[in-house]
Design a protein around this motif. Sequence first.
Motif, mmCIF file in Angstrom:
data_model
loop_
_atom_site.group_PDB
_atom_site.id
_atom_site.type_symbol
_atom_site.label_atom_id
_atom_site.label_comp_id
_atom_site.label_asym_id
_atom_site.label_seq_id
_atom_site.Cartn_x
_atom_site.Cartn_y
_atom_site.Cartn_z
ATOM 1 N N GLY A 87 0.812 -1.211 0.000
ATOM 2 C CA GLY A 87 0.000 0.000 0.000
ATOM 3 C C GLY A 87 0.846 1.262 0.000
ATOM 4 N N ALA A 88 0.376 2.277 0.703
ATOM 5 C CA ALA A 88 1.064 3.565 0.743
ATOM 6 C C ALA A 88 2.444 3.466 1.367
ATOM 7 C CB ALA A 88 0.210 4.577 1.519
ATOM 8 N N THR A 89 2.647 2.472 2.213
ATOM 9 C CA THR A 89 3.948 2.322 2.875
ATOM 10 C C THR A 89 5.049 1.941 1.886
ATOM 11 O OG1 THR A 89 2.826 1.626 4.888
ATOM 12 C CG2 THR A 89 5.164 1.150 4.769
ATOM 13 N N LEU B 233 7.750 4.305 1.013
ATOM 14 C CA LEU B 233 8.638 4.724 2.092
ATOM 15 C C LEU B 233 9.554 3.602 2.583
ATOM 16 C CD1 LEU B 233 5.995 6.691 4.188
ATOM 17 C CD2 LEU B 233 7.720 7.658 2.654
ATOM 18 N N VAL B 234 9.133 2.361 2.408
ATOM 19 C CA VAL B 234 9.868 1.212 2.947
ATOM 20 C C VAL B 234 10.066 0.176 1.858
ATOM 21 C CG1 VAL B 234 9.823 -0.654 4.651
ATOM 22 C CG2 VAL B 234 8.903 1.601 5.255
ATOM 23 N N ARG B 235 11.289 -0.343 1.728
ATOM 24 C CA ARG B 235 11.551 -1.428 0.784
ATOM 25 C C ARG B 235 10.997 -2.728 1.341
ATOM 26 N NH1 ARG B 235 17.546 -0.051 -1.490
ATOM 27 N NH2 ARG B 235 17.541 2.165 -1.006
ATOM 28 N N TRP B 236 11.395 -3.031 2.567
ATOM 29 C CA TRP B 236 10.814 -4.157 3.284
ATOM 30 C C TRP B 236 11.083 -3.982 4.770
ATOM 31 C CZ3 TRP B 236 14.826 -5.652 -0.297
ATOM 32 C CH2 TRP B 236 16.078 -5.864 0.303
ATOM 33 N N ALA C 76 12.597 8.309 -0.130
ATOM 34 C CA ALA C 76 11.547 9.262 0.206
ATOM 35 C C ALA C 76 11.241 9.329 1.694
ATOM 36 C CB ALA C 76 10.262 8.930 -0.564
ATOM 37 N N ALA C 77 11.653 8.309 2.448
ATOM 38 C CA ALA C 77 11.382 8.304 3.892
ATOM 39 C C ALA C 77 12.355 9.182 4.665
ATOM 40 C CB ALA C 77 11.448 6.871 4.427
ATOM 41 N N ALA C 78 13.421 9.653 4.023
ATOM 42 C CA ALA C 78 14.429 10.433 4.737
ATOM 43 C C ALA C 78 13.831 11.668 5.391
ATOM 44 C CB ALA C 78 15.563 10.826 3.795
ATOM 45 N N ALA D 109 1.847 -6.886 12.538
ATOM 46 C CA ALA D 109 1.278 -5.726 13.220
ATOM 47 C C ALA D 109 2.367 -4.742 13.607
ATOM 48 C CB ALA D 109 0.504 -6.175 14.453
ATOM 49 N N ALA D 110 3.522 -5.262 14.021
ATOM 50 C CA ALA D 110 4.647 -4.394 14.363
ATOM 51 C C ALA D 110 5.116 -3.625 13.132
ATOM 52 C CB ALA D 110 5.782 -5.218 14.952
ATOM 53 N N ALA D 111 5.197 -4.315 11.989
ATOM 54 C CA ALA D 111 5.615 -3.659 10.757
ATOM 55 C C ALA D 111 4.623 -2.575 10.355
ATOM 56 C CB ALA D 111 5.750 -4.685 9.639
ATOM 57 N N GLU D 112 3.348 -2.856 10.475
ATOM 58 C CA GLU D 112 2.336 -1.852 10.134
ATOM 59 C C GLU D 112 2.428 -0.648 11.053
ATOM 60 O OE1 GLU D 112 -0.634 0.560 8.901
ATOM 61 O OE2 GLU D 112 0.455 -1.005 7.825
ATOM 62 N N THR D 113 2.767 -0.869 12.308
ATOM 63 C CA THR D 113 2.928 0.246 13.246
ATOM 64 C C THR D 113 4.068 1.157 12.806
ATOM 65 O OG1 THR D 113 2.046 -1.021 15.100
ATOM 66 C CG2 THR D 113 3.476 0.847 15.632
ATOM 67 N N VAL D 114 5.189 0.557 12.393
ATOM 68 C CA VAL D 114 6.314 1.351 11.899
ATOM 69 C C VAL D 114 5.917 2.102 10.627
ATOM 70 C CG1 VAL D 114 8.674 1.268 11.012
ATOM 71 C CG2 VAL D 114 8.008 -0.209 12.915
ATOM 72 N N GLY D 115 5.220 1.423 9.719
ATOM 73 C CA GLY D 115 4.782 2.061 8.489
ATOM 74 C C GLY D 115 3.852 3.236 8.746
ATOM 75 N N ARG D 116 2.938 3.056 9.671
ATOM 76 C CA ARG D 116 2.003 4.136 10.002
ATOM 77 C C ARG D 116 2.745 5.345 10.580
ATOM 78 N NH1 ARG D 116 -1.227 1.044 12.297
ATOM 79 N NH2 ARG D 116 -0.507 1.278 14.461
ATOM 80 N N TRP D 117 3.740 5.092 11.420
ATOM 81 C CA TRP D 117 4.541 6.172 12.023
ATOM 82 C C TRP D 117 5.263 6.963 10.935
ATOM 83 C CZ3 TRP D 117 9.650 7.673 12.468
ATOM 84 C CH2 TRP D 117 9.978 8.506 13.547
ATOM 85 N N LEU D 118 5.820 6.264 9.955
ATOM 86 C CA LEU D 118 6.518 6.936 8.863
ATOM 87 C C LEU D 118 5.556 7.721 7.979
ATOM 88 C CD1 LEU D 118 8.983 4.082 7.873
ATOM 89 C CD2 LEU D 118 9.654 6.348 8.707
#
Length: 263
Positions: free
Chosen positions: A28-30, A33-36, A97-99, A141-150
Amino acid sequence: MTRPDVPSDRGVLRPESLPEFHRLPAIGATADLVRWFWICRWQLPTGRVSRQEVIGFGALNLVVQHDHVVVAGATTRISHRDLAGTGCAVGALLRPAAAGALPIRPAEHLDTVTVVSAPDLHAAVSTEMTTGMGSPPDPAAAAETVGRWLRARASLTDEALLANRAVTALESDPALIRVDQSAELFGISERTLQRLTAKYVGLSPAALIRRRRLQEAAHRVRTRPDESLAEIAAELGYTDHAHMTRDFASVLGFTPSRYRAGG
């Protein structure tokens, strides 16, 4: 998202010694910002230390550890982490882009690990990854939390998205062996390309090309024992076997022959 032709352990020098390790795709949108995401969990006997050596990608890593949150800058040489006791880490290999979501300048943090203040992120991820009351850890769920924060902190400008596309090409297209080829591909000057990668990653385009080739060389040396080092060097565009050996020695500190032998 990880390219299907990029091995999941690319960059990891000794994957056989890894503790529990998983990579999860960004969706999705993450994915802008994130490769993996990568999740590492370990439980080692008292007194044992597991050293994990990596030829890092030309990228920042945002990592939630047991005690704090850190940003690891792009590396210019082999890097390692020593694991001991019991623990876990949830990391995100970031796209350029996440920088903008981070309180650092990539070019000023090469080969550096910086603690950042993110107590909300640390608490939320720790909750997802802590086993308790009979519930197992939830890496997704942990990964989604990081993605949401970014996502809440990043700004996806046209320039940032161009940096994403350029760095992806530099790191994955074997046909790109010179900086001018890469700049021409995106219709920009070499100077503009150099400015983009310096701003969003901290490394030059030439360094990203060399890193991709070295990662691939190390992977082939390890996984193709019947292929000669000279053949690998030729396939990857090195001038000769000696050129590949110099690249190994300058970044990793050992030769391809020694690496293949397990040294």
